[in-house]
Write a protein that holds these residues in place. Structure first.
Motif, short mmCIF file in Angstrom:
data_model
loop_
_atom_site.label_atom_id
_atom_site.label_comp_id
_atom_site.label_asym_id
_atom_site.label_seq_id
_atom_site.Cartn_x
_atom_site.Cartn_y
_atom_site.Cartn_z
N ILE A 33 -52.03 47.28 -0.39
CA ILE A 33 -50.64 47.01 0.01
C ILE A 33 -50.18 45.85 -0.86
O ILE A 33 -50.71 44.73 -0.77
CB ILE A 33 -50.51 46.71 1.51
CG1 ILE A 33 -51.12 47.87 2.31
CG2 ILE A 33 -49.05 46.52 1.88
CD1 ILE A 33 -50.91 47.81 3.80
N HIS B 146 -45.18 46.45 14.24
CA HIS B 146 -45.64 47.78 14.60
C HIS B 146 -47.08 47.75 15.09
O HIS B 146 -47.78 46.74 14.94
CB HIS B 146 -45.52 48.73 13.40
CG HIS B 146 -46.51 48.42 12.31
ND1 HIS B 146 -46.40 47.33 11.47
CD2 HIS B 146 -47.67 49.04 11.95
CE1 HIS B 146 -47.42 47.30 10.64
NE2 HIS B 146 -48.21 48.33 10.90
N TRP C 269 -58.12 43.76 6.30
CA TRP C 269 -57.14 43.53 5.21
C TRP C 269 -57.71 42.41 4.36
O TRP C 269 -57.74 41.25 4.80
CB TRP C 269 -55.80 43.16 5.83
CG TRP C 269 -54.61 43.22 4.93
CD1 TRP C 269 -53.66 44.20 4.92
CD2 TRP C 269 -54.19 42.24 3.96
NE1 TRP C 269 -52.70 43.91 3.99
CE2 TRP C 269 -52.99 42.71 3.38
CE3 TRP C 269 -54.71 41.03 3.50
CZ2 TRP C 269 -52.30 42.01 2.39
CZ3 TRP C 269 -54.03 40.33 2.51
CH2 TRP C 269 -52.84 40.82 1.97
N GLY D 212 -45.77 36.19 2.01
CA GLY D 212 -45.65 37.24 3.03
C GLY D 212 -46.99 37.69 3.58
O GLY D 212 -47.28 38.88 3.59
N MET E 254 -49.81 38.33 6.64
CA MET E 254 -49.62 39.02 7.92
C MET E 254 -49.36 38.04 9.05
O MET E 254 -49.82 36.89 9.02
CB MET E 254 -50.86 39.84 8.24
CG MET E 254 -50.91 41.08 7.40
SD MET E 254 -51.15 42.50 8.41
CE MET E 254 -52.90 42.63 8.16
N HIS F 196 -57.74 43.61 12.39
CA HIS F 196 -56.88 43.80 13.56
C HIS F 196 -57.10 45.16 14.20
O HIS F 196 -57.47 46.12 13.54
CB HIS F 196 -55.39 43.56 13.24
CG HIS F 196 -54.78 44.57 12.31
ND1 HIS F 196 -54.86 44.46 10.93
CD2 HIS F 196 -54.07 45.70 12.54
CE1 HIS F 196 -54.22 45.47 10.37
NE2 HIS F 196 -53.74 46.24 11.33
N SER G 172 -45.17 41.59 8.44
CA SER G 172 -45.23 40.59 7.37
C SER G 172 -43.86 40.49 6.68
O SER G 172 -43.11 41.45 6.64
CB SER G 172 -46.33 40.88 6.36
OG SER G 172 -46.04 42.04 5.64
N ARG H 212 -48.49 39.82 -4.20
CA ARG H 212 -49.34 39.68 -3.01
C ARG H 212 -50.08 41.00 -2.83
O ARG H 212 -49.48 42.04 -2.59
CB ARG H 212 -48.49 39.38 -1.77
CG ARG H 212 -49.31 38.84 -0.60
CD ARG H 212 -48.96 39.50 0.71
NE ARG H 212 -49.16 40.93 0.68
CZ ARG H 212 -49.09 41.72 1.74
NH1 ARG H 212 -48.82 41.22 2.92
NH2 ARG H 212 -49.26 43.03 1.64
O1 LIG Z 1 -49.78 44.26 4.10
C1 LIG Z 1 -49.03 43.92 5.02
O2 LIG Z 1 -48.24 43.00 4.90
C2 LIG Z 1 -49.07 44.64 6.35
C3 LIG Z 1 -50.29 45.47 6.50
C4 LIG Z 1 -50.32 46.31 7.73
O3 LIG Z 1 -49.35 46.58 8.37
C5 LIG Z 1 -51.62 46.79 8.16
O4 LIG Z 1 -52.64 46.42 7.59
O5 LIG Z 1 -51.66 47.59 9.12
#
Ligand SMILES: O=C(O)CCC(=O)C(=O)O
Length: 265
Positions: free
Chosen positions: A88, A101, A118, A129, A131, A182, A190, A199
């Motif tokens: 991401i 979300h 992550w 930005g 999380m 998570h 974010s 990022r």
């Molecule tokens: O990368 C981001 O900022 C959000 C990532 C995300 O929503 C997730 O890992 O579920």
């Protein structure tokens, strides 16, 4: 002294997230970033391409790291499927953001024995930005999401939980090589990247083997630890070299399937 995995998993279960956990030195993380950016020179941005571990050796190495799996095992048990790995990426000074979300609302999975890791490959800071998580929000189960298409939202449907008390959210800054974990019911989001660097995070989902796809019968995963006596998923193939044509072709099919699955909640 760093906490042991049992204590870290306890913290994860209590809060619905865990941050930060260090897995790589900054130098090692820079090496992984370089490998993914070399691949990007060949095929363009890797942002949000599904199943990165099937066509990039760096993503496979990170997603199947022993130290990561040792911790995941304490969170979801000894039999672990690697479901997806996706970079991401928010480009420097871009509006790209992620609305509040819960992941499990759109993946079609039967159970919530699931965790996402992550891992930062560049600095994830308030400015870039990183999380934000709402502690304890995983306890409330599924919350109502509104679909709000927005080109700057990374999420496919712009799905958003509106009534989040921002005051309760915790920022999760990470140095390169550190990771957050998570749960799929944890509210997270974010902000845009206001920094001058990209990022970059590698987002990896792990499932316990009894979890299955409820929307169709074609979903895929890789057993990365323990045994799978359920065989709910067809098998993905880990990358053996980077950007191998057969793996790239298969990835296109898998990405289409993912978008169909996650795009219809
Ligand atoms: O990368 C981001 O900022 C959000 C990532 C995300 O929503 C997730 O890992 O579920």
């Amino acid at each position: 002294m760093p906490l042991d995995n049992q204590s870290l998993a306890h913290e994860y279960r209590t809060n619905g997230y865990l941050s930060p956990v260090s897995f790589l030195s900054e130098g090692e993380a820079a090496g992984h970033r370089k490998r993914m950016e070399v691949a990007e020179k060949e095929i363009g941005s890797l942002h949000y391409r599904s199943k990165a571990h099937t066509f990039l050796t760096s993503a496979w190495e990170l997603a199947s790291m022993r130290q990561v799996l040792d911790l995941v095992e304490k969170m979801i048990g000894p039999n672990i499927l690697l479901f997806n790995a996706t970079y991401i990426i928010k480009e420097p000074n871009s509006l790209s953001h992620v609305s509040w979300h819960q992941d499990l609302t759109y993946w079609g999975l039967s159970h919530d024995d699931q965790v996402s890791m992550w891992m930062a490959l560049s600095p994830a800071t308030q400015e870039s930005g990183c999380m934000r998580m709402v502690p304890g929000s995983h306890e409330g189960g599924r919350q109502k999401h509104e679909v709000a298409p927005d080109e700057t939202n990374v999420l496919l449907q712009g799905q958003t939980v509106k009534a989040v008390d921002e005051e309760t959210a915790i920022l999760c800054p990470l140095k390169p090589g550190e990771a957050t974990f998570h749960h799929g019911w944890t509210l997270h989001a974010s902000m845009p990247n206001k920094s001058n660097d990209r990022r970059i995070g590698l987002n990896v989902q792990y499932l316990a083997t009894h979890v299955r796809q409820t929307k169709h019968k074609n979903d895929t995963a890789i057993l990365v630890r323990g045994q799978d006596k359920f065989n709910h998923f067809s098998r993905d193939v880990p990358a053996k070299s980077d950007l191998e044509p057969k793996a790239m072709k298969r990835q296109e099919e898998l990405e289409k399937l993912y978008n169909e699955t996650a795009g219809n909640s």
